[in-house]
Write a protein that holds these residues in place. Structure first.
Motif, PDB file in Angstrom:
ATOM      1  N   HIS A 132       0.811  -1.216   0.000  1.00 31.95           N
ATOM      2  CA  HIS A 132       0.000   0.000   0.000  1.00 31.95           C
ATOM      3  C   HIS A 132       0.844   1.266   0.000  1.00 31.95           C
ATOM      4  CE1 HIS A 132      -4.120  -1.440  -0.003  1.00 31.95           C
ATOM      5  NE2 HIS A 132      -3.654  -2.485   0.641  1.00 31.95           N
ATOM      6  N   ARG A 133       2.002   1.220   0.606  1.00 32.34           N
ATOM      7  CA  ARG A 133       2.890   2.377   0.502  1.00 32.34           C
ATOM      8  C   ARG A 133       3.344   2.565  -0.950  1.00 32.34           C
ATOM      9  NH1 ARG A 133       4.754   0.271   5.539  1.00 32.34           N
ATOM     10  NH2 ARG A 133       6.540  -0.762   4.549  1.00 32.34           N
ATOM     11  N   ASP A 134       3.610   1.461  -1.621  1.00 33.40           N
ATOM     12  CA  ASP A 134       4.034   1.534  -3.023  1.00 33.40           C
ATOM     13  C   ASP A 134       2.906   2.035  -3.922  1.00 33.40           C
ATOM     14  OD1 ASP A 134       6.535   0.603  -2.321  1.00 33.40           O
ATOM     15  OD2 ASP A 134       6.118  -1.484  -2.878  1.00 33.40           O
ATOM     16  N   ILE A 135       1.689   1.569  -3.676  1.00 36.17           N
ATOM     17  CA  ILE A 135       0.537   2.021  -4.472  1.00 36.17           C
ATOM     18  C   ILE A 135       0.336   3.523  -4.296  1.00 36.17           C
ATOM     19  CG2 ILE A 135      -1.982   1.897  -4.683  1.00 36.17           C
ATOM     20  CD1 ILE A 135      -1.706  -1.130  -4.008  1.00 36.17           C
ATOM     21  N   ALA A 136       0.431   3.995  -3.050  1.00 37.14           N
ATOM     22  CA  ALA A 136       0.275   5.431  -2.786  1.00 37.14           C
ATOM     23  C   ALA A 136       1.368   6.237  -3.473  1.00 37.14           C
ATOM     24  CB  ALA A 136       0.294   5.679  -1.282  1.00 37.14           C
ATOM     25  N   ARG A 137       2.588   5.750  -3.427  1.00 38.61           N
ATOM     26  CA  ARG A 137       3.706   6.471  -4.062  1.00 38.61           C
ATOM     27  C   ARG A 137       3.495   6.574  -5.573  1.00 38.61           C
ATOM     28  NH1 ARG A 137       7.510   4.270  -6.636  1.00 38.61           N
ATOM     29  NH2 ARG A 137       7.233   2.246  -5.622  1.00 38.61           N
ATOM     30  N   ARG A 138       3.092   5.458  -6.195  1.00 35.74           N
ATOM     31  CA  ARG A 138       2.863   5.506  -7.644  1.00 35.74           C
ATOM     32  C   ARG A 138       1.692   6.411  -7.991  1.00 35.74           C
ATOM     33  NH1 ARG A 138       4.422  -0.074  -7.176  1.00 35.74           N
ATOM     34  NH2 ARG A 138       2.242  -0.667  -6.861  1.00 35.74           N
ATOM     35  N   MET A 139       0.658   6.395  -7.166  1.00 33.27           N
ATOM     36  CA  MET A 139      -0.497   7.262  -7.403  1.00 33.27           C
ATOM     37  C   MET A 139      -0.060   8.734  -7.361  1.00 33.27           C
ATOM     38  SD  MET A 139      -4.093   7.357  -5.230  1.00 33.27           S
ATOM     39  CE  MET A 139      -4.286   5.580  -5.278  1.00 33.27           C
ATOM     40  N   PHE A 140       0.757   9.063  -6.389  1.00 30.31           N
ATOM     41  CA  PHE A 140       1.259  10.429  -6.236  1.00 30.31           C
ATOM     42  C   PHE A 140       2.142  10.817  -7.427  1.00 30.31           C
ATOM     43  CE2 PHE A 140       4.088  13.716  -4.781  1.00 30.31           C
ATOM     44  CZ  PHE A 140       3.324  14.504  -3.934  1.00 30.31           C
ATOM     45  N   GLU A 141       3.006   9.906  -7.840  1.00 31.87           N
ATOM     46  CA  GLU A 141       3.946  10.209  -8.927  1.00 31.87           C
ATOM     47  C   GLU A 141       3.245  10.276 -10.278  1.00 31.87           C
ATOM     48  OE1 GLU A 141       6.736   7.055  -8.474  1.00 31.87           O
ATOM     49  OE2 GLU A 141       7.856   8.049  -6.864  1.00 31.87           O
ATOM     50  N   ARG A 142       2.225   9.461 -10.482  1.00 40.12           N
ATOM     51  CA  ARG A 142       1.528   9.446 -11.765  1.00 40.12           C
ATOM     52  C   ARG A 142       0.572  10.620 -11.920  1.00 40.12           C
ATOM     53  NH1 ARG A 142      -0.513   3.184 -12.556  1.00 40.12           N
ATOM     54  NH2 ARG A 142       1.186   2.491 -13.923  1.00 40.12           N
ATOM     55  N   PHE A 143      -0.019  11.047 -10.816  1.00 36.71           N
ATOM     56  CA  PHE A 143      -1.036  12.097 -10.873  1.00 36.71           C
ATOM     57  C   PHE A 143      -0.716  13.201  -9.864  1.00 36.71           C
ATOM     58  CE2 PHE A 143      -2.943   7.821 -11.440  1.00 36.71           C
ATOM     59  CZ  PHE A 143      -3.099   7.860 -12.831  1.00 36.71           C
ATOM     60  N   PRO A 144       0.426  13.837 -10.025  1.00 42.24           N
ATOM     61  CA  PRO A 144       0.865  14.820  -9.021  1.00 42.24           C
ATOM     62  C   PRO A 144      -0.080  15.990  -8.869  1.00 42.24           C
ATOM     63  CG  PRO A 144       2.192  14.968 -11.030  1.00 42.24           C
ATOM     64  CD  PRO A 144       1.372  13.727 -11.152  1.00 42.24           C
ATOM     65  N   GLU A 145      -0.794  16.352  -9.943  1.00 42.05           N
ATOM     66  CA  GLU A 145      -1.712  17.493  -9.861  1.00 42.05           C
ATOM     67  C   GLU A 145      -2.819  17.258  -8.820  1.00 42.05           C
ATOM     68  OE1 GLU A 145      -0.295  17.186 -14.192  1.00 42.05           O
ATOM     69  OE2 GLU A 145      -0.938  15.838 -12.583  1.00 42.05           O
ATOM     70  N   VAL A 146      -3.221  16.004  -8.658  1.00 43.17           N
ATOM     71  CA  VAL A 146      -4.297  15.681  -7.705  1.00 43.17           C
ATOM     72  C   VAL A 146      -3.865  15.968  -6.273  1.00 43.17           C
ATOM     73  CG1 VAL A 146      -5.726  13.804  -6.768  1.00 43.17           C
ATOM     74  CG2 VAL A 146      -5.280  13.937  -9.237  1.00 43.17           C
ATOM     75  N   PHE A 147      -2.582  15.765  -5.995  1.00 35.79           N
ATOM     76  CA  PHE A 147      -2.081  15.868  -4.620  1.00 35.79           C
ATOM     77  C   PHE A 147      -1.230  17.118  -4.387  1.00 35.79           C
ATOM     78  CE2 PHE A 147      -2.602  11.358  -5.675  1.00 35.79           C
ATOM     79  CZ  PHE A 147      -3.462  10.952  -4.662  1.00 35.79           C
ATOM     80  N   ALA A 148      -1.322  18.073  -5.289  1.00 35.96           N
ATOM     81  CA  ALA A 148      -0.472  19.253  -5.176  1.00 35.96           C
ATOM     82  C   ALA A 148      -0.993  20.215  -4.113  1.00 35.96           C
ATOM     83  CB  ALA A 148      -0.406  19.967  -6.528  1.00 35.96           C
ATOM     84  N   GLY A 149      -0.046  20.876  -3.421  1.00 38.47           N
ATOM     85  CA  GLY A 149      -0.397  21.948  -2.484  1.00 38.47           C
ATOM     86  C   GLY A 149      -1.199  21.498  -1.290  1.00 38.47           C
ATOM     87  N   LYS A 150      -2.022  22.432  -0.795  1.00 40.20           N
ATOM     88  CA  LYS A 150      -2.832  22.163   0.397  1.00 40.20           C
ATOM     89  C   LYS A 150      -4.170  21.549  -0.029  1.00 40.20           C
ATOM     90  CE  LYS A 150      -0.806  25.900   3.150  1.00 40.20           C
ATOM     91  NZ  LYS A 150      -1.079  27.133   3.927  1.00 40.20           N
ATOM     92  N   THR A 151      -4.128  20.281  -0.351  1.00 37.33           N
ATOM     93  CA  THR A 151      -5.354  19.604  -0.770  1.00 37.33           C
ATOM     94  C   THR A 151      -5.736  18.537   0.242  1.00 37.33           C
ATOM     95  OG1 THR A 151      -6.447  18.610  -2.692  1.00 37.33           O
ATOM     96  CG2 THR A 151      -4.265  17.772  -2.133  1.00 37.33           C
TER      97      THR A 151
END
Length: 442
Positions: A132-151
């Motif tokens: 699950h840590r790996d899945i979260a990391r790939r999700m963050f790296e693939r779709f950085p716009e979703v997790f950018a800034g204070k979201t």
């Protein structure tokens, strides 16, 4: 005579044309499992790291929201009897001198799993947390716009500890990648009606009819032969005969221990047990598992797909949440954590990659490409990735199954992307079709 010969030849070609796809599917599942026996583990298989590149979004479109449902990661077997029963039977046989040298090695592996798994039955393993840590990391790296800034990231889990810990491992990884993220995370019986509604849905009884039970019983009988495994483990056929029906349970227990070993820290310490089963026993074990999940979670004609329609509440919640989030400038992500008994029927209900298309029957599943190992390993997940572009009201959505691009039976001019308005209408119809008769007053 020549005309007759040509007509006969043409008939053969027509027959081959229609039968070839079925043969290829049947060959494919056998080839897959011969090449990689761990595929036969199906829902106990460790999560495969995705390797395929994602298709770039159409020009100008950026990801802005993720809606997700995923299963917990690798776990120990559920129930103390999964460890105790095979250990006690083999240990007694050993005291009587009835085990082969390989049988004594199997006993040692079973003992190690029993000693380490005691009081951890069903709990998340370290490998499950890492998945699950790996899945979260790939999700963050693939779709950085979703997790950018204070979201914000909203997460929910079933009330089962392995799912809760899976959720927390993903959130901790996301927090490490962007400390500005804020989170809400919850695990409550309040949400179980859509997070994991087994035992709560009116469809529950409808998927376990007498016809289903009889069909599975007959199918299992045709695909059960443990003679090779028993000859590898025991040195006395007369003793095996004395054990009677206990050998069937032992075969079941040893198979589950075999396929779960890779999920534990013992995978590099204990000798694997794949070799105690013949290729045919391995394939048959998968066939039996595949048939069961098709019946209870898939588009089973005997029940009109009652198992997959159990996820109407979950899909309704996904749809309602999306309706709210797409109105926001920066909605972030909604992550839901549960079980394969929810993920597989959700995949079937959405008909992702054709898994919602009914097959001819249990004997044809492998020939017609309904292969459960393609859907629900440990940590399996469905991700809906939403995209939009500036100065446009059009929203696109892409479906990922286990982080690989997947298809929906929805028309599109930009596959593997779909227009949200079309997918939304498709989902809304599925939710309406998943209302049980008792809810309609009929």
């Amino acid at each position: 005579m020549k005309h007759t010969t040509f007509a006969g030849a043409r008939s053969w070609w027509v027959l081959i044309y229609f039968l070839l796809p079925l043969c290829l599917h049947a060959q494919q599942s056998r080839i897959d499992i011969q090449r990689d026996p761990t595929l036969a583990a199906a829902n106990t298989r460790i999560y495969p790291t995705p390797t395929k590149a994602l298709t770039p979004a159409p020009k100008g479109y950026k990801p802005f929201y993720i809606s997700h449902y995923g299963r917990h990661g690798s776990r120990w077997l559920i129930g103390a009897s999964a460890f105790d029963d095979p250990y006690k039977l083999l240990a007694k046989a050993d005291t009587l001198g009835k085990l082969t040298p390989r049988g004594r090695e199997v006993l040692a592996t079973v003992k190690a799993m029993r000693d380490n798994g005691r009081s951890r039955e069903g709990e998340l393993t370290p490998l499950g947390a890492q998945q699950h840590r790996d899945i979260a990391r790939r999700m963050f790296e693939r779709f950085p716009e979703v997790f950018a800034g204070k979201t914000h990231v909203d997460a929910k889990s079933t009330v089962v500890i392995r799912s809760i810990l899976s959720m927390e491992n993903e959130l901790l990884q996301l927090a490490a990648l962007n400390p500005q993220l804020t989170f809400t995370h919850d695990a409550s019986n309040h949400d179980m009606h859509f997070m994991n509604n087994e035992g709560r849905s009116p469809f529950e009884k409808m998927r376990f009819t007498a016809e289903v039970r009889d069909s599975l019983r007959a199918f299992n009988a045709r695909h059960t032969d443990n003679s090779y495994m028993l000859s590898v483990v025991f040195n006395d056929s007369a003793y095996v005969k004395q054990l009677g029906q206990k050998t069937a349970r032992l075969a079941y227990d040893l198979w589950n221990l075999c396929i779960d070993l890779d999920n534990t820290k013992l995978a590099h310490q204990c000798k694997p047990m794949w070799d105690i089963f013949s290729q045919e026993e391995i394939y048959n074990a998968w066939l039996v598992n595949n048939a069961y999940w098709y019946c209870v979670s898939g588009p089973n004609r005997m029940t009109n797909g009652a198992g997959m329609h159990m996820q109407g509440d979950l899909l309704g919640r996904i749809l309602a949440d999306a309706d709210s989030c797409v109105q926001l400038p920066h909605p972030g992500a909604q992550l839901r954590f549960g079980h394969e008994s929810t993920t597989l029927p959700l995949v079937c209900l959405l008909n992702i990659n054709g898994f919602g298309n009914p097959r001819s029957g249990l004997n044809s599943l492998d020939k017609e490409g309904w292969l459960d190992y393609q859907v629900f390993p440990m940590a399996c997940n469905v991700q809906l990735i939403f995209y939009r572009k500036a100065k446009s009201k059009d929203i696109l959505v892409k479906v990922l199954l286990n982080e690989n691009e997947a298809s929906l039976p929805v028309k599109t001019d930009c596959a593997p992307y779909y227009h949200w308005k079309d997918v939304r209408a498709y989902m809304e119809n599925l939710v309406k079709a998943s209302v049980a008769p008792s809810h309609t007053g009929k």
